[in-house]
Design a protein around this motif. Structure first.
Motif, PDB file in Angstrom:
ATOM      1  N   GLN A  44     -28.014 -39.480   5.896  1.00 30.38           N
ATOM      2  CA  GLN A  44     -26.859 -39.360   5.021  1.00 30.38           C
ATOM      3  C   GLN A  44     -26.786 -40.523   4.032  1.00 30.38           C
ATOM      4  OE1 GLN A  44     -23.493 -39.017   7.761  1.00 30.38           O
ATOM      5  NE2 GLN A  44     -23.362 -36.835   7.296  1.00 30.38           N
ATOM      6  N   GLU A  48     -22.828 -37.900   2.669  1.00 28.65           N
ATOM      7  CA  GLU A  48     -23.427 -36.598   2.382  1.00 28.65           C
ATOM      8  C   GLU A  48     -24.794 -36.488   3.032  1.00 28.65           C
ATOM      9  OE1 GLU A  48     -22.196 -33.973   0.701  1.00 28.65           O
ATOM     10  OE2 GLU A  48     -20.276 -35.000   0.432  1.00 28.65           O
ATOM     11  N   LEU A  49     -25.070 -35.336   3.648  1.00 24.53           N
ATOM     12  CA  LEU A  49     -26.377 -35.077   4.236  1.00 24.53           C
ATOM     13  C   LEU A  49     -27.399 -34.920   3.115  1.00 24.53           C
ATOM     14  CD1 LEU A  49     -27.696 -34.597   7.021  1.00 24.53           C
ATOM     15  CD2 LEU A  49     -27.211 -32.168   6.724  1.00 24.53           C
ATOM     16  N   THR A  50     -28.451 -35.756   3.130  1.00 24.20           N
ATOM     17  CA  THR A  50     -29.429 -35.741   2.043  1.00 24.20           C
ATOM     18  C   THR A  50     -30.812 -35.255   2.485  1.00 24.20           C
ATOM     19  OG1 THR A  50     -30.006 -38.060   2.465  1.00 24.20           O
ATOM     20  CG2 THR A  50     -28.285 -37.629   0.817  1.00 24.20           C
TER      21      THR A  50
END
Length: 261
Positions: A44, A48-50
């Motif tokens: 993250q 946000e999950l990247t």
């Protein structure tokens, strides 16, 4: 950055659907049929999950899937995951990501591959695939014999016959050409084609194209996205797939990776 193990299917699905063609196998693995064999890790930034890495344990050796539109990000995730990974595993990695293992692991390459997706659906609809028969468990012996003669060493899970998404062509009562699925999920409307083979004595007759077309026609009754993997040096297969309406959507490479003693 902290590696997080992911357990929320909805969160994983939301990330993967940003590029379903790239992640077609991983999306299918969210299905209840495959989910028990999966372990998911995420990275993250600013909450946000990247990046996501999947470890799939449903084979003889686990497979680590690290595919991304941003290879450096998934590389960073894999670097931090090293203590969590099996001692030996297969890997599907975006170009260059394997470099994270160079100092700590032995890396055996199995060549560059294309991820292809069916984009022009009209083409498979124009082909008469009625000569291809739907295969099931009753055909397992014949199927294994064909793979042994024509595609030794391929990965085949007999449970996938239960999907009803395997088709074969017989010539003089002999099974000579087959196309099936590695991943299939009606819930996620995803299918990944695999175990495609034609006996060497029956090639260059259009049989592979015929069984592939019949399989795609059947799949399109149930799913939205159809993909497959193919080695970049398999020119004949790539030409066949393009004629059926498949396009290359990504490149990646396959490896066997083992931790150094």
């Amino acid at each position: 950055m902290r590696v997080r193990q992911l357990h929320d299917k909805g969160q994983i699905e939301g990330f993967l659907w940003h590029n379903p063609e790239l992640h077609i196998y991983s999306l299918g693995d969210l299905d209840d049929f495959f989910w028990p064999y999966t372990t998911w890790y995420g990275r993250q930034e600013d909450g946000e999950l990247t990046d996501i890495v999947l470890v799939y344990a449903g084979q003889t050796a686990p497979t680590v899937v690290g595919l991304s539109e941003r290879p450096p990000g998934v590389g960073e995730l894999l670097k931090e995951m090293c203590p969590l990974l099996p001692e030996r595993f297969h890997a599907h990695l975006s170009p260059g990501v394997e470099a994270v293992f160079e100092r700590t692991h032995r890396i055996k390459p199995h060549g560059p591959h294309h991820r292809m997706a069916l984009r022009d659906r009209s083409r498979v609809g124009q082909i008469d695939g009625s000569a291809a028969a739907r295969l099931g468990r009753r055909d397992l012996g014949e199927l294994l014999r064909l793979y042994g003669e024509s595609y030794p060493g391929n990965w085949f899970d007999a449970r996938m016959l239960d999907t009803g998404q395997y088709f074969g062509l017989r010539v003089e009562n002999r099974l000579v050409s087959v196309a099936g699925v590695h991943v299939y999920s009606e819930s996620y409307r995803i299918a990944a084609i695999g175990n495609v083979v034609t006996h060497p004595g029956y090639r260059n007759k259009g049989y592979g194209k015929l069984v592939m077309a019949r399989l795609c026609q059947s799949l399109l009754e149930k799913v939205e996205h159809i993909g497959l993997n193919v080695k970049t040096d398999n020119a004949a297969a790539i030409t066949c797939y393009r004629k059926l309406g498949f396009d290359t959507v990504a490149s990646y490479a396959e490896f066997t990776i083992e931790k150094q003693g």
